[in-house]
Each structure stands twice: as C-alpha cells, then as structure tokens.
Design a protein around this motif. Structure first.
Motif, PDB file in Angstrom:
ATOM      1  N   ASN A  58       4.575  15.224 -18.108  1.00  0.00           N
ATOM      2  CA  ASN A  58       4.306  13.760 -17.533  1.00  0.00           C
ATOM      3  C   ASN A  58       5.232  12.422 -18.381  1.00  0.00           C
ATOM      4  OD1 ASN A  58       2.640  13.169 -19.725  1.00  0.00           O
ATOM      5  ND2 ASN A  58       1.210  14.165 -19.208  1.00  0.00           N
ATOM      6  N   PRO A  59       4.620  11.230 -18.395  1.00  0.00           N
ATOM      7  CA  PRO A  59       4.902  10.569 -18.454  1.00  0.00           C
ATOM      8  C   PRO A  59       4.864   9.963 -20.038  1.00  0.00           C
ATOM      9  CG  PRO A  59       4.632   9.837 -16.530  1.00  0.00           C
ATOM     10  CD  PRO A  59       4.136  11.055 -16.763  1.00  0.00           C
ATOM     11  N   PHE A  60       4.157  10.819 -20.242  1.00  0.00           N
ATOM     12  CA  PHE A  60       3.250  10.767 -21.558  1.00  0.00           C
ATOM     13  C   PHE A  60       4.501  11.277 -22.799  1.00  0.00           C
ATOM     14  CE2 PHE A  60       0.315   9.067 -19.667  1.00  0.00           C
ATOM     15  CZ  PHE A  60      -0.058   7.726 -19.622  1.00  0.00           C
ATOM     16  N   GLY A  61       5.046  12.549 -22.423  1.00  0.00           N
ATOM     17  CA  GLY A  61       5.596  13.446 -22.730  1.00  0.00           C
ATOM     18  C   GLY A  61       5.677  14.888 -22.826  1.00  0.00           C
ATOM     19  N   GLU A  62       4.506  15.074 -22.042  1.00  0.00           N
ATOM     20  CA  GLU A  62       2.618  16.244 -22.934  1.00  0.00           C
ATOM     21  C   GLU A  62       3.429  17.230 -21.187  1.00  0.00           C
ATOM     22  OE1 GLU A  62       0.284  14.482 -26.259  1.00  0.00           O
ATOM     23  OE2 GLU A  62      -0.620  14.264 -23.819  1.00  0.00           O
ATOM     24  N   LYS A  63       3.073  18.451 -21.702  1.00  0.00           N
ATOM     25  CA  LYS A  63       3.338  19.146 -20.713  1.00  0.00           C
ATOM     26  C   LYS A  63       1.686  19.714 -20.820  1.00  0.00           C
ATOM     27  CE  LYS A  63       7.579  21.407 -20.365  1.00  0.00           C
ATOM     28  NZ  LYS A  63       8.135  22.699 -21.047  1.00  0.00           N
ATOM     29  N   VAL A  64       1.104  19.265 -19.328  1.00  0.00           N
ATOM     30  CA  VAL A  64      -0.576  19.164 -19.707  1.00  0.00           C
ATOM     31  C   VAL A  64      -0.920  20.000 -18.108  1.00  0.00           C
ATOM     32  CG1 VAL A  64      -1.356  18.005 -21.497  1.00  0.00           C
ATOM     33  CG2 VAL A  64      -1.121  16.659 -19.128  1.00  0.00           C
ATOM     34  N   LYS A  65      -1.897  20.541 -17.572  1.00  0.00           N
ATOM     35  CA  LYS A  65      -2.405  20.404 -16.245  1.00  0.00           C
ATOM     36  C   LYS A  65      -2.679  19.255 -15.231  1.00  0.00           C
ATOM     37  CE  LYS A  65      -5.394  23.823 -16.215  1.00  0.00           C
ATOM     38  NZ  LYS A  65      -6.533  25.063 -16.400  1.00  0.00           N
ATOM     39  N   THR A  66      -2.884  19.353 -14.277  1.00  0.00           N
ATOM     40  CA  THR A  66      -3.174  18.120 -13.490  1.00  0.00           C
ATOM     41  C   THR A  66      -4.157  19.006 -12.799  1.00  0.00           C
ATOM     42  OG1 THR A  66      -1.053  18.459 -12.401  1.00  0.00           O
ATOM     43  CG2 THR A  66      -1.191  16.606 -13.879  1.00  0.00           C
ATOM     44  N   GLY A  79      -5.182   4.979 -26.334  1.00  0.00           N
ATOM     45  CA  GLY A  79      -3.610   5.313 -26.819  1.00  0.00           C
ATOM     46  C   GLY A  79      -2.793   3.998 -26.690  1.00  0.00           C
ATOM     47  N   MET A  80      -2.893   3.729 -25.279  1.00  0.00           N
ATOM     48  CA  MET A  80      -1.747   2.336 -24.846  1.00  0.00           C
ATOM     49  C   MET A  80      -2.689   0.625 -25.334  1.00  0.00           C
ATOM     50  SD  MET A  80      -0.253   3.837 -21.340  1.00  0.00           S
ATOM     51  CE  MET A  80      -2.049   3.809 -20.562  1.00  0.00           C
ATOM     52  N   SER A  81      -4.142   1.234 -24.929  1.00  0.00           N
ATOM     53  CA  SER A  81      -4.445  -0.841 -25.204  1.00  0.00           C
ATOM     54  C   SER A  81      -4.385  -0.869 -26.900  1.00  0.00           C
ATOM     55  CB  SER A  81      -6.337   0.362 -25.345  1.00  0.00           C
ATOM     56  OG  SER A  81      -7.300   0.322 -25.960  1.00  0.00           O
ATOM     57  N   HIS A  82      -3.696   0.158 -27.483  1.00  0.00           N
ATOM     58  CA  HIS A  82      -3.527  -0.416 -29.632  1.00  0.00           C
ATOM     59  C   HIS A  82      -2.983  -1.176 -29.339  1.00  0.00           C
ATOM     60  CE1 HIS A  82      -6.213   3.583 -31.137  1.00  0.00           C
ATOM     61  NE2 HIS A  82      -6.766   2.378 -30.039  1.00  0.00           N
ATOM     62  N   GLN A  83      -1.775  -1.498 -28.103  1.00  0.00           N
ATOM     63  CA  GLN A  83      -0.507  -2.181 -28.374  1.00  0.00           C
ATOM     64  C   GLN A  83      -0.583  -3.417 -28.350  1.00  0.00           C
ATOM     65  OE1 GLN A  83       2.271  -0.384 -25.530  1.00  0.00           O
ATOM     66  NE2 GLN A  83       2.329  -2.913 -24.992  1.00  0.00           N
ATOM     67  N   GLU A  89      -8.851   0.381 -37.347  1.00  0.00           N
ATOM     68  CA  GLU A  89      -7.937   0.998 -37.909  1.00  0.00           C
ATOM     69  C   GLU A  89      -7.286   1.576 -36.203  1.00  0.00           C
ATOM     70  OE1 GLU A  89      -8.946   5.105 -39.742  1.00  0.00           O
ATOM     71  OE2 GLU A  89     -10.056   3.890 -40.902  1.00  0.00           O
ATOM     72  N   LYS A  90      -6.226   2.309 -36.175  1.00  0.00           N
ATOM     73  CA  LYS A  90      -5.776   2.811 -34.819  1.00  0.00           C
ATOM     74  C   LYS A  90      -4.858   4.872 -35.314  1.00  0.00           C
ATOM     75  CE  LYS A  90      -4.504  -1.636 -33.203  1.00  0.00           C
ATOM     76  NZ  LYS A  90      -3.538  -2.491 -32.539  1.00  0.00           N
ATOM     77  N   TRP A  91      -5.798   5.743 -33.875  1.00  0.00           N
ATOM     78  CA  TRP A  91      -5.048   6.660 -34.985  1.00  0.00           C
ATOM     79  C   TRP A  91      -4.337   6.994 -34.180  1.00  0.00           C
ATOM     80  CZ3 TRP A  91     -11.023   8.331 -36.382  1.00  0.00           C
ATOM     81  CH2 TRP A  91     -10.847   7.904 -37.599  1.00  0.00           C
ATOM     82  N   SER A  92      -4.200   6.697 -32.276  1.00  0.00           N
ATOM     83  CA  SER A  92      -3.371   7.172 -31.416  1.00  0.00           C
ATOM     84  C   SER A  92      -2.744   5.909 -31.355  1.00  0.00           C
ATOM     85  CB  SER A  92      -3.759   7.709 -29.937  1.00  0.00           C
ATOM     86  OG  SER A  92      -4.731   6.325 -29.686  1.00  0.00           O
ATOM     87  N   PHE A  93      -1.442   6.068 -30.160  1.00  0.00           N
ATOM     88  CA  PHE A  93      -0.187   5.306 -29.311  1.00  0.00           C
ATOM     89  C   PHE A  93       0.643   5.907 -28.501  1.00  0.00           C
ATOM     90  CE2 PHE A  93       4.126   3.111 -29.673  1.00  0.00           C
ATOM     91  CZ  PHE A  93       4.106   2.564 -29.243  1.00  0.00           C
ATOM     92  N   PHE A  94       0.752   4.963 -27.499  1.00  0.00           N
ATOM     93  CA  PHE A  94       1.710   5.227 -26.348  1.00  0.00           C
ATOM     94  C   PHE A  94       1.513   3.839 -25.867  1.00  0.00           C
ATOM     95  CE2 PHE A  94      -0.786   9.516 -25.942  1.00  0.00           C
ATOM     96  CZ  PHE A  94       0.025  10.445 -26.197  1.00  0.00           C
ATOM     97  N   GLU A  95       2.837   3.745 -25.886  1.00  0.00           N
ATOM     98  CA  GLU A  95       3.526   2.551 -25.297  1.00  0.00           C
ATOM     99  C   GLU A  95       2.964   1.757 -23.971  1.00  0.00           C
ATOM    100  OE1 GLU A  95       7.530  -0.528 -25.225  1.00  0.00           O
ATOM    101  OE2 GLU A  95       7.736   1.236 -26.063  1.00  0.00           O
ATOM    102  N   ILE A  96       2.474   1.343 -23.140  1.00  0.00           N
ATOM    103  CA  ILE A  96       2.309   0.857 -21.559  1.00  0.00           C
ATOM    104  C   ILE A  96       3.877   0.815 -21.192  1.00  0.00           C
ATOM    105  CG2 ILE A  96       1.449  -0.561 -20.017  1.00  0.00           C
ATOM    106  CD1 ILE A  96      -0.749  -1.500 -22.971  1.00  0.00           C
ATOM    107  N   THR A  97       3.591   1.222 -20.060  1.00  0.00           N
ATOM    108  CA  THR A  97       4.943   1.884 -19.347  1.00  0.00           C
ATOM    109  C   THR A  97       4.040   1.599 -17.497  1.00  0.00           C
ATOM    110  OG1 THR A  97       5.382   3.481 -19.273  1.00  0.00           O
ATOM    111  CG2 THR A  97       6.318   2.421 -21.462  1.00  0.00           C
ATOM    112  N   PRO A  98       5.030   0.904 -17.242  1.00  0.00           N
ATOM    113  CA  PRO A  98       4.477   0.985 -15.393  1.00  0.00           C
ATOM    114  C   PRO A  98       4.775   2.769 -15.605  1.00  0.00           C
ATOM    115  CG  PRO A  98       6.405  -1.062 -16.277  1.00  0.00           C
ATOM    116  CD  PRO A  98       5.947  -0.234 -17.007  1.00  0.00           C
ATOM    117  N   GLU A 171       4.756   8.420 -30.982  1.00  0.00           N
ATOM    118  CA  GLU A 171       3.643   8.219 -29.883  1.00  0.00           C
ATOM    119  C   GLU A 171       2.729  10.052 -30.481  1.00  0.00           C
ATOM    120  OE1 GLU A 171       5.146   5.270 -26.314  1.00  0.00           O
ATOM    121  OE2 GLU A 171       5.750   7.769 -26.562  1.00  0.00           O
ATOM    122  N   LYS A 172       0.928   9.040 -30.024  1.00  0.00           N
ATOM    123  CA  LYS A 172       0.107  10.180 -30.476  1.00  0.00           C
ATOM    124  C   LYS A 172      -0.937  10.027 -29.703  1.00  0.00           C
ATOM    125  CE  LYS A 172      -0.204   8.388 -35.060  1.00  0.00           C
ATOM    126  NZ  LYS A 172       0.549   7.531 -34.828  1.00  0.00           N
TER     127      LYS A 172
END
Length: 173
Positions: A58-66, A79-83, A89-98, A171-172
């Motif tokens: 998926n766009p997050f770079g992970e292979k997951v079931k949909t 994770g996206m909100s952290h930016q 403390e912030k333990w997860s991160f995913f950059e917000i992209t369209p 990203e994690k």
C-alpha cells in the motif's frame, strides 16, 4: 456374512466421520485466516465486503490485507498526525501525502468502521490542506488507542514540521 457387513458399516462410518471432521477443521482455519469467519463479537463487520487475497504493498509501504482493519486505519492516521503536532513522545510516523489520504478515504468505503465519519472528516480536512484541528484529530485517535503518554498539546510551526520530518530516519507505526 452378517458380521462382515456390520464391520464394513462401522469402518465406513468412521472413515466418513473422519473425512467430515477434517473438512470442517480445515474450513474453519481458512475462514479465520481470511477474516470471513462469523465472529459475532467482532466490532467491525466485513459482511458483504470483497477482500483481496493477495497482499499488495500500500502507499504506506506495507503489505496488508484489505479492507484495512479499524486498528490499522487508526495507526495510519495517528502516525501521519505526528508531523503536525507537538507531543511529549511520538512513537510512530508516516508522512502525510495526497496518495495516502486518498488510499485511506477509499478504504473507508470498503468496510464498516465504528468511527468512519470522524476518520472521513479528518482525512477530508487534510486533503483540503486544513490542519488547524490536527491536535484534536491526533488526540481523538490517541484516546481510542488508550494513550497514556504523548497527548498532543499544540500545532507545530511550518519550520518545526520540516525539522521533524527531516529528523525521521524511517516511517513506522
């Protein structure tokens, strides 16, 4: 002769019951792996929803079931909100992209989620470049996840956001 016939019936019955038992056991394992089991206590229903058996990245770079689970939707939004927010403390991160926002919005249409309207509101605001509620958005998800450290306290400035993104090694969730 009668004894042979009785023995044949008994052996045949045992074989038939064994085959039936194995079939039911394998069938129930398959249902639990694909999420199609009829678990009445599940909070999210996938009834009538087509799932892909292949796991594509998926766009997050992970292979997951949909469709995505509610927990995974929450993890991605969190994770996206952290930016955008200041937090102890912030333990997860995913950059917000369209692309990621569009992906999550499309996933919301594929399943029933307990907080679908709120997720959609958050993502639509972000899609439109409206981040002034990001603290509230973060803390909503944070509370759903039973957070105890890392409540968002303020929005990051544009400069702080760029520094935060630059400082992320990977990203994690």
């Amino acid at each position: 002769m009668l004894r042979k016939k009785s023995m044949s019936v008994i052996v045949g019955s045992v074989v038939l019951l064994t085959v039936l038992g194995v079939y039911l056991a394998v069938s129930s394992l398959d249902d639990s792996e694909t999420g199609n089991g009829s678990n009445k206590s599940a909070a999210v229903s996938t009834t009538g929803v087509e799932t892909r058996s292949s796991r594509e990245e998926n766009p997050f770079g992970e292979k997951v079931k949909t469709p995505l689970s509610e927990d995974l939707i929450q993890q991605y939004i969190h994770g996206m909100s952290h930016q955008k927010v200041e937090a102890e403390e912030k333990w997860s991160f995913f950059e917000i992209t369209p692309e990621r926002i569009d992906y999550l919005l499309s996933q919301l249409e594929m399943n029933k989620y307990n907080y679908k309207d709120r997720y959609k509101q958050i993502l639509t605001n972000w899609q439109n470049g409206y981040f002034s509620e990001a603290v509230s958005d973060h803390n909503f998800i944070w509370r759903l996840k039973n957070g105890n450290v890392g409540i968002a306290t303020d929005l990051l400035t544009s400069k702080e956001e760029k520094e935060y993104i630059r400082g992320q090694k990977r990203e994690k969730r």
